[in-house]
Design an enzyme around this catalytic site. Structure first.
Site, short mmCIF file in Angstrom:
data_model
loop_
_atom_site.label_atom_id
_atom_site.label_comp_id
_atom_site.label_asym_id
_atom_site.label_seq_id
_atom_site.Cartn_x
_atom_site.Cartn_y
_atom_site.Cartn_z
N CYS A 37 0.54 -1.58 -0.29
CA CYS A 37 0.45 -0.04 -0.10
C CYS A 37 0.86 0.88 0.14
O CYS A 37 0.03 2.39 -0.21
CB CYS A 37 -1.06 -0.10 1.12
SG CYS A 37 -0.35 -0.16 2.52
N ASP A 39 2.73 1.95 2.63
CA ASP A 39 2.85 3.17 3.47
C ASP A 39 4.20 2.97 4.55
O ASP A 39 4.72 1.75 4.03
CB ASP A 39 2.38 2.28 4.82
CG ASP A 39 0.49 2.35 4.35
OD1 ASP A 39 0.30 3.53 3.56
OD2 ASP A 39 -0.41 1.78 5.21
N CYS A 63 -3.56 4.55 5.74
CA CYS A 63 -4.11 4.11 5.51
C CYS A 63 -4.27 4.69 7.07
O CYS A 63 -3.94 4.74 8.03
CB CYS A 63 -4.89 3.05 5.04
SG CYS A 63 -4.32 1.83 6.23
N CYS A 106 -1.61 -3.81 8.38
CA CYS A 106 -1.70 -2.55 8.90
C CYS A 106 -1.00 -3.26 10.40
O CYS A 106 -0.22 -2.59 11.12
CB CYS A 106 -2.70 -2.18 8.82
SG CYS A 106 -2.83 -1.40 6.99
#
Lengths: 145, 173
Positions: A37, A39, A63, A106
């Site tokens: 993603c 991140d 996110c 995450c």
């Protein structure tokens, strides 16, 4: 995608955002990222010489779930010993935040960040102890002009 | 059936998007649900599924970045959906660079300095193109690890550019 109440709560009021001096010998820095993603997450822990986590700060670009996961772990690790903090698993994080399957990575990132920060602290300490004992072992080398 | 097979193509990193579009139109007509309105339920459903699959495949194949991710997936690494692959570690220096740039961008956002943010994005778009080319070269020689690494970089660069685009839109409104 619908975020859980807890994720939104952490996203809107993130705890312990910020940074610490990464040169501080008592600060361990964990920097991790997920290419899935894009991140990036930085977790810093201030750890006493007897291995207690006194403070935690994070900075995450990602996110809502990534921000909430890192915010949550700063709350969890504070006051814990290093030995207890490394036991925190992504499953506990995901459960607490009710993360959907697509956001599990995450929580994995947050777990990795804790471990990376503690490893950084331990490596720093080992290096420091190594450096402190080296002159005592070979005193002759430093006196040469 | 892979996205390539749906279009009757061999897996390829470079595609003629115009020709792909034409093929989409032809195949869409061929399988258009209206043509099967009188057919039995099974045939109608099959036509509908085919149409959906065509559209999904087109979305992936028309975009060179998504196409490269897809070719990597066909070679066994699903960088976008597989948690294990997603964990594939990016080098620490790269993450430090990303963090540093994101912090710079954050500061520019706070100052609403869209111009400087755009200048950063322009530089990063160049890096993204070069990373994509390197990924394609790596895929071409079946070096999936290098391809995954370069596509990971592409993802980070894309995320950065998207942030700048969001900032620009915000500034316009």
């Amino acid at each position: 995608m619908a975020y859980s109440e807890k994720v939104i709560e952490h996203y809107e009021n993130p705890r312990n955002v910020g940074s610490m001096d990464k040169e501080d010998p008592n600060v361990g820095t964990g920097l991790v990222g997920a290419p899935a993603c894009g991140d990036v997450m930085r977790l810093q822990l201030k750890i006493s010489d007897d291995g207690m986590i006194q403070d935690a700060k994070f900075k995450t670009f990602g996110c809502g779930s990534a921000i909430a996961s890192s915010s949550l772990v700063t709350e969890w690790v504070k006051g814990k010993s290093v030995d207890d903090a490394v036991q925190i698993t992504n499953k506990e994080i995901a459960k607490e935040l009710s993360l959907p399957p697509v956001k599990i990575h995450c929580s994995v990132l947050a777990e990795d960040a804790i471990k990376a920060a503690i490893k950084d602290f331990q490596e720093k300490r080992a290096k420091r102890q190594g450096a402190a004992t080296t002159p005592a072992v070979s005193p002759s080398t430093s006196t040469q002009p | 059936m892979t996205h390539f097979e749906i279009f009757g193509l061999a897996p390829a990193l470079d595609l003629d998007v115009k020709a792909l579009e034409q093929k989409l139109r032809d195949l869409s007509l061929e399988f258009h649900p209206d043509r099967f309105a009188q057919a039995d339920a099974r045939t109608r459903l099959a036509a509908l599924e085919k149409t959906t699959a065509l559209n999904d495949a087109f979305k992936v194949l028309k975009d060179p970045v998504r196409r490269a991710f897809y070719v990597l997936k066909l070679k066994g690494i699903d960088l976008e959906n597989d948690a294990a692959a997603a964990k594939a570690k990016m080098p620490l220096e790269f993450l430090e660079e990303v963090m540093e740039r994101r912090e710079q961008l954050e500061a520019l956002k706070a100052k609403r300095d869209v111009e400087k943010a755009r200048a950063m994005a322009d530089g990063i778009e160049k890096e993204r193109s070069s990373a994509l080319e390197q990924a394609k070269a790596a895929l071409g020689r079946d070096d999936v690890n290098e391809a995954a690494h370069q596509l990971g970089r592409v993802k980070y660069f894309t995320r950065f550019v998207e942030e700048v685009e969001a900032l620009e839109e915000e500034a316009l409104s």
